[in-house]
Design a protein around this motif. Structure first.
Motif, mmCIF file in Angstrom:
data_model
loop_
_atom_site.group_PDB
_atom_site.id
_atom_site.type_symbol
_atom_site.label_atom_id
_atom_site.label_comp_id
_atom_site.label_asym_id
_atom_site.label_seq_id
_atom_site.Cartn_x
_atom_site.Cartn_y
_atom_site.Cartn_z
ATOM 1 N N PHE A 125 -7.723 8.603 6.865
ATOM 2 C CA PHE A 125 -7.269 7.148 6.737
ATOM 3 C C PHE A 125 -5.878 7.110 6.412
ATOM 4 C CE2 PHE A 125 -6.339 3.662 3.972
ATOM 5 C CZ PHE A 125 -6.883 2.671 4.735
ATOM 6 N N ILE A 126 -5.594 7.836 5.497
ATOM 7 C CA ILE A 126 -4.019 7.978 4.842
ATOM 8 C C ILE A 126 -2.992 8.503 6.107
ATOM 9 C CG2 ILE A 126 -2.546 9.151 3.389
ATOM 10 C CD1 ILE A 126 -4.805 9.087 1.322
ATOM 11 N N TYR A 169 -2.604 5.940 8.689
ATOM 12 C CA TYR A 169 -1.726 4.795 8.110
ATOM 13 C C TYR A 169 -0.215 5.341 8.365
ATOM 14 C CZ TYR A 169 1.331 2.665 4.668
ATOM 15 O OH TYR A 169 2.315 1.992 4.091
ATOM 16 N N LEU A 170 0.153 6.562 7.893
ATOM 17 C CA LEU A 170 1.350 7.055 7.807
ATOM 18 C C LEU A 170 2.182 7.478 9.402
ATOM 19 C CD1 LEU A 170 1.155 9.931 5.190
ATOM 20 C CD2 LEU A 170 2.259 7.778 4.922
ATOM 21 N N TYR A 171 0.941 7.786 10.264
ATOM 22 C CA TYR A 171 1.224 7.807 11.877
ATOM 23 C C TYR A 171 1.670 6.634 12.398
ATOM 24 C CZ TYR A 171 0.235 9.666 16.314
ATOM 25 O OH TYR A 171 0.431 10.148 17.520
ATOM 26 N N ASP A 207 5.244 5.710 -1.140
ATOM 27 C CA ASP A 207 4.381 5.260 -0.031
ATOM 28 C C ASP A 207 2.915 4.901 -0.408
ATOM 29 O OD1 ASP A 207 5.932 5.921 2.747
ATOM 30 O OD2 ASP A 207 6.071 7.347 1.121
ATOM 31 N N ILE A 208 2.482 5.544 -1.255
ATOM 32 C CA ILE A 208 0.770 5.446 -1.800
ATOM 33 C C ILE A 208 1.299 4.972 -3.109
ATOM 34 C CG2 ILE A 208 -1.123 6.459 -2.007
ATOM 35 C CD1 ILE A 208 -0.430 8.365 0.322
ATOM 36 N N VAL A 209 0.397 4.117 -3.518
ATOM 37 C CA VAL A 209 0.027 3.699 -5.051
ATOM 38 C C VAL A 209 -1.298 3.890 -5.407
ATOM 39 C CG1 VAL A 209 0.389 1.750 -6.677
ATOM 40 C CG2 VAL A 209 2.315 2.190 -4.703
ATOM 41 N N VAL A 220 -11.672 3.017 8.757
ATOM 42 C CA VAL A 220 -11.220 2.545 9.788
ATOM 43 C C VAL A 220 -9.710 3.288 10.010
ATOM 44 C CG1 VAL A 220 -9.501 0.650 10.414
ATOM 45 C CG2 VAL A 220 -11.794 0.064 9.436
ATOM 46 N N LEU A 221 -9.538 3.565 11.171
ATOM 47 C CA LEU A 221 -8.294 4.375 11.613
ATOM 48 C C LEU A 221 -7.298 3.788 12.561
ATOM 49 C CD1 LEU A 221 -10.324 7.680 12.943
ATOM 50 C CD2 LEU A 221 -9.484 7.164 10.718
ATOM 51 N N MET A 222 -6.244 3.676 11.903
ATOM 52 C CA MET A 222 -5.340 2.524 12.456
ATOM 53 C C MET A 222 -4.549 3.405 13.706
ATOM 54 S SD MET A 222 -3.321 1.333 8.937
ATOM 55 C CE MET A 222 -4.389 1.214 7.561
ATOM 56 N N LEU A 223 -4.491 2.728 14.830
ATOM 57 C CA LEU A 223 -3.982 3.069 15.984
ATOM 58 C C LEU A 223 -2.381 2.501 16.438
ATOM 59 C CD1 LEU A 223 -7.060 3.111 18.053
ATOM 60 C CD2 LEU A 223 -6.161 4.969 16.804
#
Length: 625
Positions: free
Chosen positions: A216-217, A220-222, A265-267, A355-358
């Motif tokens: 997941f992370i 997001y970064l990608y 980037d991550i909190v 959920v995987l972001m595309l």
């Protein structure tokens, strides 16, 4: 004689105390070992110190058994087809298939997205034709993406009036956002500066990190505009008060993301269900239920009850108050409630961890009216929402209404319950429903009389994306009309020779619909990785030899991320976490794209190179070595 007896007594007492101390120390040590196995590891945050080469155990009929320093069990490796020498693909992938990233002020016409993929509000003529919706999403950006007039763009608004608490990166104290020409790009130590509002992305998790958190992370970064977004991971601190500290200091898998925490980037945030929630002063929060004609008398704090579950303090601030009984009987699916509370307080977007972001989500989140969720499968009822992905304007009339409604119904925030409430009260038109193609493109495949052609790829179940064996998927390209991709010579492929180093961690499969539940774990399965020293030792021993296609149970194929539901913003895995992605499966193709990007060898879909800190690659699953 008496003196001698006293000496013996003191000696006996000392001996017993010493034995008791030894027993206590031993028992305490064993308890700590089982409670937190990572304390037995050497190195930072429980990551084992893997400085030595792998131990070669023995040769078997199926391969060579190897004991890696960080793996709990021996791994059997086929010298001619393994994770160290297998080609990434049988074709040359095009990584920058989405073209240049949308301008930072680009907005999506959400109503057009609804109409093009649904049809009329009551007719739903297009709802089941997912293929045509995805085609529109992939090819119609010039229609549904637009740049507002200069004075109306998000970057030209006053940060002090932004709905997000830290929209300018300075607690909303700046009078204007940084000009686009002066914005700094991300680098090793900074995510960069955003010439516009920084949008928060929220997710919720229970328990230690698993590869579900990792993918997941990384997705997001990608894909996301990192200078203009922040990922907030809310950790269940009601069940574990030390959840944040544990993730930061005792979680071996999450340790690979600590540089991103340090960069900003991550909190990590502690989630505790609040006893009272503020309602906006300048919005109409009335939903017509439970308001008193005559307010009650002030209590000792000067608060007046003005409605069922709502009090107003002396300053005029209204609060939604939860009773002790309500706090006691929280719903099992607590994340259903968490997302509504978080978005009401902070705004932005919420994503389930599966959920995987595309694609870049920013254009969907910038419009002034950006409240939306998706449809529940192909249910035709206008109140059947799915909130695995959801956006709400913070501190708004709509967020207040939805929040109070869920509390009023006994803290029942199931999306189809809350959605039907909104439909019944006539407020569903404020809460847009995007079709499943945008976020969950194969959901309509199941018992919904899909119309038109199948998607690309044509997957019939959620487990299909994890299958990589030759012939494991039937007719997955039946709807593909594009050109043939350039193939590569698999027989002449040389074994991989790079010295990419990955940290050793132990990943376990996820738990329930939200996060891993410590009380309902599935059996843990070790993953492994190898240092450059270990891989070099395997090569010297001939255990990583020349790749032979005929030896490979999972041969490379023509799957590339460019053809994985092109046009969709996300892909919903739907809790397929007991499955490990087989080599060259669609999920593995996505992981390979991630790993190549973070290693600096490939670009993301927008043609961008990774300029951030080192992000360790995915571990290997031993059954596929």
């Amino acid at each position: 004689m008496a003196e001698g007896g006293r000496v013996r007594s003191l000696f006996t007492l000392f001996r017993n105390l010493l034995l008791a101390a030894v027993v206590y120390t031993t028992v305490f040590g064993v308890v700590e070992l089982f409670r937190n196995p990572s304390i037995t590891h050497r190195g930072r945050l429980g990551i084992p110190d893997k400085s030595g080469p792998a131990d070669i155990i023995k040769t078997t009929k199926t391969g060579v058994k190897v004991q890696f320093a960080g793996a709990s069990k021996a791994v059997t490796i086929n010298p001619h087809a393994n994770v160290f020498n297998r080609p990434v693909s049988a074709v040359r992938p095009k990584d920058d298939f989405l073209g240049q990233r949308p301008h930072v002020d680009t907005e999506a016409d959400l109503h057009m997205l609804v109409e093009e993929c649904r049809g009329t509000y009551n007719g739903l003529e297009k709802m089941r034709n997912v293929f045509e919706c995805l085609k529109f999403l992939a090819e119609g950006e010039e229609r549904y993406y637009y740049l507002p007039p200069t004075e109306e763009r998000a970057s030209n608004q006053d940060p002090r009036e932004a709905e997000y608490n830290d929209a300018d990166g300075h607690d909303n104290t700046l009078s204007s956002y940084v000009d686009l020409s002066q914005a700094l790009a991300p680098n090793k130590t900074s995510p960069g500066t955003c010439p516009g509002p920084i949008i928060p992305y929220h997710t919720y998790w229970t328990g230690p990190a698993t590869w579900r958190v990792e993918v997941f992370i990384k997705s997001y970064l990608y894909t996301q505009n990192l200078a203009c977004s922040r990922l907030y991971i809310w950790l269940d601190s009601d069940r574990n008060p030390n959840a944040v500290d544990d993730m930061l200091n005792r979680d071996a898998l999450f340790a690979r993301f600590l540089p991103l925490v340090e960069r900003g980037d991550i909190v990590l945030k502690a989630w505790k269900f609040p006893q009272r929630i503020p309602l906006p002063k300048d919005e109409d929060n009335t939903d017509g239920v439970g308001y008193y004609k005559t307010p009650g008398k002030p209590n000792a704090k000067g608060e007046v009850a003005i409605a069922d579950g709502i009090v107003e303090d002396a300053a005029g601030q209204q609060w939604l108050v939860l009773t002790p009984k309500q706090m006691t009987f929280l719903p099992v699916a607590i994340s259903d409630a968490v997302r509504f509370v978080i978005l009401h307080l902070y705004g932005g977007a919420y994503f389930d961890m599966d959920v995987l972001m595309l694609r870049d989500m920013r254009p969907l989140l910038l419009p002034q009216e950006h409240s939306f969720a998706e449809r529940w499968a192909a249910h035709s009822h206008p109140g059947d929402y799915n909130t695995a992905i959801m956006s709400l304007t913070a501190n708004s009339s709509l967020s207040s209404y939805l929040l109070r409604g869920g509390v009023r119904m006994g803290l029942n925030f199931h999306p189809r319950v809350v959605g039907r409430m909104a439909w019944k009260d006539g407020r569903d038109t404020e809460f847009l429903m995007l079709e499943t193609a945008a976020f969950d493109p194969i959901w309509t495949e199941f018992n919904w009389d899909r119309e038109g052609r199948c998607t690309v790829p044509c997957l019939k179940d959620y487990g299909a994306a994890f299958k990589g064996k030759k012939g494991g998927l039937k007719d997955e390209w039946q709807s593909y009309d594009g050109p043939q991709l350039e193939s590569v010579d698999l027989e002449g492929h040389d074994a991989r020779t790079d010295d990419t180093t990955t940290a050793t961690t132990t990943a376990t499969d996820g738990g329930d619909d939200v996060g891993q539940d410590p009380e309902a774990d599935s059996p843990a399965t070790d993953s492994f990785s190898a240092t450059s020293d270990e891989e070099a030792a395997l090569r010297r021993a001939g255990i990583v030899a020349d790749y032979q296609l005929a030896e490979d149970k999972y041969p490379p194929n023509n799957r590339t991320l460019a053809h994985f539901f092109r046009g969709a913003w996300t892909y919903h895995v739907h809790n397929q976490w007991l499955k490990h992605p087989e080599p060259n499966s669609w999920i593995h193709v996505l992981q390979q794209a991630h790993s190549g990007f973070f290693a600096g060898e490939r670009t993301n879909p927008y043609g961008e190179r990774w300029e951030g800190p080192n992000v360790q690659a995915y571990n290997f699953w031993p059954e596929f070595a």
